[in-house]
Enzyme design. Structure first.
Site, short mmCIF file in Angstrom:
data_model
loop_
_atom_site.label_atom_id
_atom_site.label_comp_id
_atom_site.label_asym_id
_atom_site.label_seq_id
_atom_site.Cartn_x
_atom_site.Cartn_y
_atom_site.Cartn_z
N GLU A 139 -9.68 27.01 -7.37
CA GLU A 139 -9.51 25.56 -7.53
C GLU A 139 -9.68 24.75 -6.26
OE1 GLU A 139 -7.62 27.84 -8.91
OE2 GLU A 139 -7.53 27.40 -11.06
N ASP A 147 -3.22 26.23 -10.38
CA ASP A 147 -2.17 25.78 -11.31
C ASP A 147 -1.88 26.91 -12.32
OD1 ASP A 147 -4.61 25.44 -12.65
OD2 ASP A 147 -3.88 23.72 -13.79
#
Ligand code: QUE
Length: 336
Positions: A139, A147
């Site tokens: 990410e 996450d």
């Protein structure tokens, strides 16, 4: 049930099966797929004929490459924050359901497993990886952060491996994923269909017979250096320790860190340090709050544009250099 379904569920012997069936999109999760998984898990929760759940990805390229970040970018850019919130609320609720599911949940991971795919597998008690599996949390490359409960998971991997993986976004093989604690079993692709059938017959007892001897951990020789570099308190200090090492693995880590969003490196390091002391539920709640603040930063829309929409792989990060990130701006993302 038709073959166009992006999640195909079925009952087979003792198990309930979930097949992520969007192979052309690397089985990336959209909200409809998240809802289908959540609904079937509720149906099977109290069904006495379902002893365990087996989840797989269609095709040989991916278990699940992540979430539908193109739609999230569109939602963010058009100001439709409600749709973005809805996606994350339901995805993270599914992650927690998987972590707390009362029946064995077994993920068979053959191909890439990143981001949202990690969230559908690593919280579960059984994760079987093949020699074609690739695990990663990339990410930072899209100006986001790890996450799906990764701020809980990564700090709990041995030493600082999780910080290394979360900051660099580098992918590890199936065997390395077992060594790192991301997977629990190692079964070659050639035996995976047999294992899957055996699970329907014998339940989780089948796993042991298909668990093969692991190749050596490719990071074994660098473990202590990784721990030293990634234990540093700031991104700048991690970079300077990596520069001083001068080894090939450290150069690769530096190259990755100089490619991803400088701001994302900073907020990811803080999020991973915070997550060390949280429960999974608390970490997911903190991540939800962090989606709101980090996605408002221009690097998210720009990162998804460069990596997924236009695929030019040339994001214009703001700021573009690690040393130009304003710590006060990062701290503000965690306030409130
Ligand atoms: C970094 C990421 C993701 C990515 C590429 C990156 C990510 C993600 C996808 C993805 C892959 C296939 C799809 C899709 C999205 O790509 O999280 O819609 O079909 O989900 O460099 O974090």
């Amino acid at each position: 049930m038709t073959t166009e379904d992006t999640v195909i569920t079925s009952r087979d012997g003792r198990v309930g099966r979930i097949l992520l069936n969007r192979p052309k999109a690397l089985n990336a999760l959209d909200l409809k797929m998240i809802r289908a998984c959540a609904a079937i898990l509720e149906t099977w929760r109290d069904n006495p004929h379902v002893d365990a759940v087996v989840i797989e990805g269609a095709g040989e390229r991916a278990f699940c490459a992540g979430g539908d970040i193109r739609a999230l970018r569109d939602g963010q850019l058009s100001g439709d924050r409600a749709s973005v919130d809805q996606f994350f609320a339901e995805e993270y609720a599914l992650n927690l359901t998987i972590a707390t599911y009362p029946k064995p949940y077994i993920a068979l991971i053959d191909g890439i497993c990143m981001g949202g795919g990690i969230g559908l597998s690593v919280h579960a008690p059984y994760r079987v990886a093949t020699e074609h599996a690739g695990f990663g949390m990339p990410e930072t490359a899209i100006g986001f952060f790890p996450d799906i409960g990764a701020t809980y998971l990564l700090p709990r991997l041995p030493g600082e491996l999780g910080v290394y993986l979360g900051l660099t976004g580098l992918r590890v093989t199936g065997a390395d994923a077992v060594h790192a604690g991301l997977a629990t079993h190692y079964t070659p692709r050639a035996r995976l269909a047999d294992l899957s059938a055996a699970l329907a017959r014998d339940g989780v007892a089948a796993l042991a017979a298909y668990n093969e001897t692991l190749p050596a951990f490719s990071l074994a020789d660098h473990r202590s250096a990784i721990d030293y570099c990634f234990a540093a308190g700031t991104v700048a200090e991690i970079v300077s320790r990596l520069e001083a090492i001068g080894a090939e693995w450290a150069e690769a880590a530096l190259k990755a860190m100089r490619t991803v969003s400088p701001s994302a490196l900073h907020w990811t390091l803080l999020a991973l340090r915070h997550g060390r002391d949280l429960t999974l539920k608390q970490a997911l709640d903190a991540e939800f709050a962090l989606t709101r603040t980090t996605m408002a930063h221009p690097d998210f829309a720009e990162g998804v544009r460069a990596m997924v929409v236009d695929k030019d792989r040339k994001p214009a990060w703001q700021p573009s250099r690690i040393e130009d990130v304003d710590p006060a701006r990062i701290d503000a993302l965690f306030a409130g």
